[in-house]
Write a protein that holds these residues in place. Structure first.
Motif, short mmCIF file in Angstrom:
data_model
loop_
_atom_site.label_atom_id
_atom_site.label_comp_id
_atom_site.label_asym_id
_atom_site.label_seq_id
_atom_site.Cartn_x
_atom_site.Cartn_y
_atom_site.Cartn_z
N PHE A 4 28.82 -14.39 2.72
CA PHE A 4 28.52 -13.89 1.61
C PHE A 4 27.73 -14.75 0.60
CE2 PHE A 4 32.13 -11.46 2.93
CZ PHE A 4 31.81 -10.16 2.54
N VAL A 5 26.79 -14.22 -0.20
CA VAL A 5 26.03 -15.13 -1.12
C VAL A 5 26.07 -14.57 -2.49
CG1 VAL A 5 24.59 -16.13 0.33
CG2 VAL A 5 23.90 -13.70 -0.66
N LYS A 6 26.26 -15.34 -3.52
CA LYS A 6 26.54 -15.17 -4.81
C LYS A 6 24.72 -14.72 -5.51
CE LYS A 6 29.11 -14.45 -8.43
NZ LYS A 6 29.99 -13.26 -8.60
N LEU A 7 24.56 -13.63 -5.92
CA LEU A 7 23.26 -13.34 -6.17
C LEU A 7 23.29 -13.45 -7.70
CD1 LEU A 7 22.06 -10.34 -3.84
CD2 LEU A 7 21.62 -13.02 -3.89
N ASP A 8 22.17 -13.71 -8.48
CA ASP A 8 22.14 -13.30 -10.11
C ASP A 8 21.88 -12.11 -10.26
OD1 ASP A 8 21.68 -13.61 -12.45
OD2 ASP A 8 20.22 -15.00 -12.40
N ASN A 9 23.33 -11.27 -10.96
CA ASN A 9 23.21 -9.86 -10.77
C ASN A 9 22.18 -9.32 -11.93
OD1 ASN A 9 24.99 -11.33 -12.50
ND2 ASN A 9 26.32 -9.59 -12.53
N LYS A 10 22.35 -10.25 -13.13
CA LYS A 10 21.36 -10.01 -14.23
C LYS A 10 19.83 -10.12 -13.87
CE LYS A 10 24.72 -10.11 -17.26
NZ LYS A 10 25.35 -8.85 -17.22
N LYS A 11 19.48 -10.81 -12.94
CA LYS A 11 18.01 -10.83 -12.50
C LYS A 11 17.78 -9.71 -11.73
CE LYS A 11 14.69 -14.20 -10.23
NZ LYS A 11 14.40 -15.32 -9.94
N ILE A 12 18.68 -9.37 -10.75
CA ILE A 12 18.30 -8.18 -9.90
C ILE A 12 18.35 -6.82 -10.84
CG2 ILE A 12 19.36 -6.82 -8.14
CD1 ILE A 12 20.52 -9.41 -6.97
N GLN A 13 19.18 -6.69 -11.92
CA GLN A 13 19.07 -5.64 -12.62
C GLN A 13 17.76 -5.48 -13.37
OE1 GLN A 13 22.19 -5.45 -15.36
NE2 GLN A 13 22.10 -3.00 -15.67
N GLN A 14 17.41 -6.87 -13.92
CA GLN A 14 16.11 -6.98 -14.73
C GLN A 14 14.86 -6.70 -13.66
OE1 GLN A 14 15.14 -10.94 -15.66
NE2 GLN A 14 13.93 -10.57 -17.17
N LEU A 15 15.03 -6.94 -12.44
CA LEU A 15 13.91 -6.66 -11.39
C LEU A 15 13.92 -5.28 -11.13
CD1 LEU A 15 14.32 -9.63 -9.01
CD2 LEU A 15 12.18 -9.34 -10.51
N ARG A 16 15.04 -4.69 -11.20
CA ARG A 16 14.89 -3.17 -10.97
C ARG A 16 14.35 -2.42 -11.97
NH1 ARG A 16 18.32 0.63 -12.66
NH2 ARG A 16 20.00 -0.56 -13.31
N LEU A 17 14.64 -2.61 -13.47
CA LEU A 17 14.43 -2.12 -14.55
C LEU A 17 12.74 -2.34 -14.54
CD1 LEU A 17 17.50 -2.84 -16.93
CD2 LEU A 17 16.57 -0.44 -15.65
N GLN A 18 12.15 -3.52 -14.32
CA GLN A 18 10.89 -3.96 -14.27
C GLN A 18 10.06 -2.94 -13.54
OE1 GLN A 18 10.43 -8.06 -13.74
NE2 GLN A 18 10.84 -8.63 -15.47
N HIS A 19 10.65 -2.52 -12.61
CA HIS A 19 9.96 -1.50 -11.31
C HIS A 19 10.16 -0.12 -11.89
CE1 HIS A 19 9.62 -5.12 -8.86
NE2 HIS A 19 8.74 -4.50 -8.16
#
Length: 161
Positions: A4-19
């Motif tokens: 398992f890795v710990k991802l930056d959940n805020k960054k992923i959500q932000q990238l999803r919303l940018q798309h």
């Protein structure tokens, strides 16, 4: 190596919303389940495969999606995780000093109370025992927390299958 890795959940959500993607659209694009996307956006826990799939979709490296730790956070985490070693080391030193300064001279005929007075009535065994107990409790807490973390990761990985 961790599964398992710990991802930056805020960054992923932000990238999803940018798309302008919904969670479902991101899941389809990345070839993941919507539950996996929800879990990643909620707490950042992801498998290596999930990390690679999301990185490919966003045209980034998996390392760029991981949560960044400051050096202060890493140092504090290290002290919390391995401070019990220092407590055991201190207790070992104090027990050793007690043997050298009190026990050996007493066995050679010195007065037990006089030996303590000679060293300012410092109670090596008391402080050594306290340090040992602190180290033992510290180690027990770390083992318990690690167990609970692994149990939680295992249950979250099996629920996403």
């Amino acid at each position: 190596m961790s599964l398992f890795v710990k991802l930056d959940n805020k960054k992923i959500q932000q990238l999803r919303l940018q798309h302008c993607w919904s969670q479902e659209e991101l899941a389809v694009t990345a070839g993941l389940s919507i539950r996996t996307i929800q879990r990643v956006e909620k707490n950042g826990n992801a498998s290596l495969e999930t990390s690679k799939a999301l990185a490919a979709v966003f045209e980034l490296t998996p390392a760029q999606l991981q949560q960044q730790s400051t050096i202060e956070h890493v140092a504090f985490h290290f002290l919390v995780k391995y401070g019990w070693i220092a407590a055991f080391a201190i207790s070992s030193i104090l027990f050793g000093l007690w043997i050298v300064d009190i026990l050996i001279p007493t066995l050679k005929g010195a007065n037990f109370d006089a030996q303590y007075e000679l060293h300012g009535n410092f109670r090596y065994l008391d402080f050594g025992g306290i340090s040992f107990v602190i180290g033992f409790v510290w180690l027990s807490i770390n083992v318990f927390v690690d167990f609970q973390t692994r149990k939680k990761q295992l249950s979250s990985s099996t629920s996403s299958i």
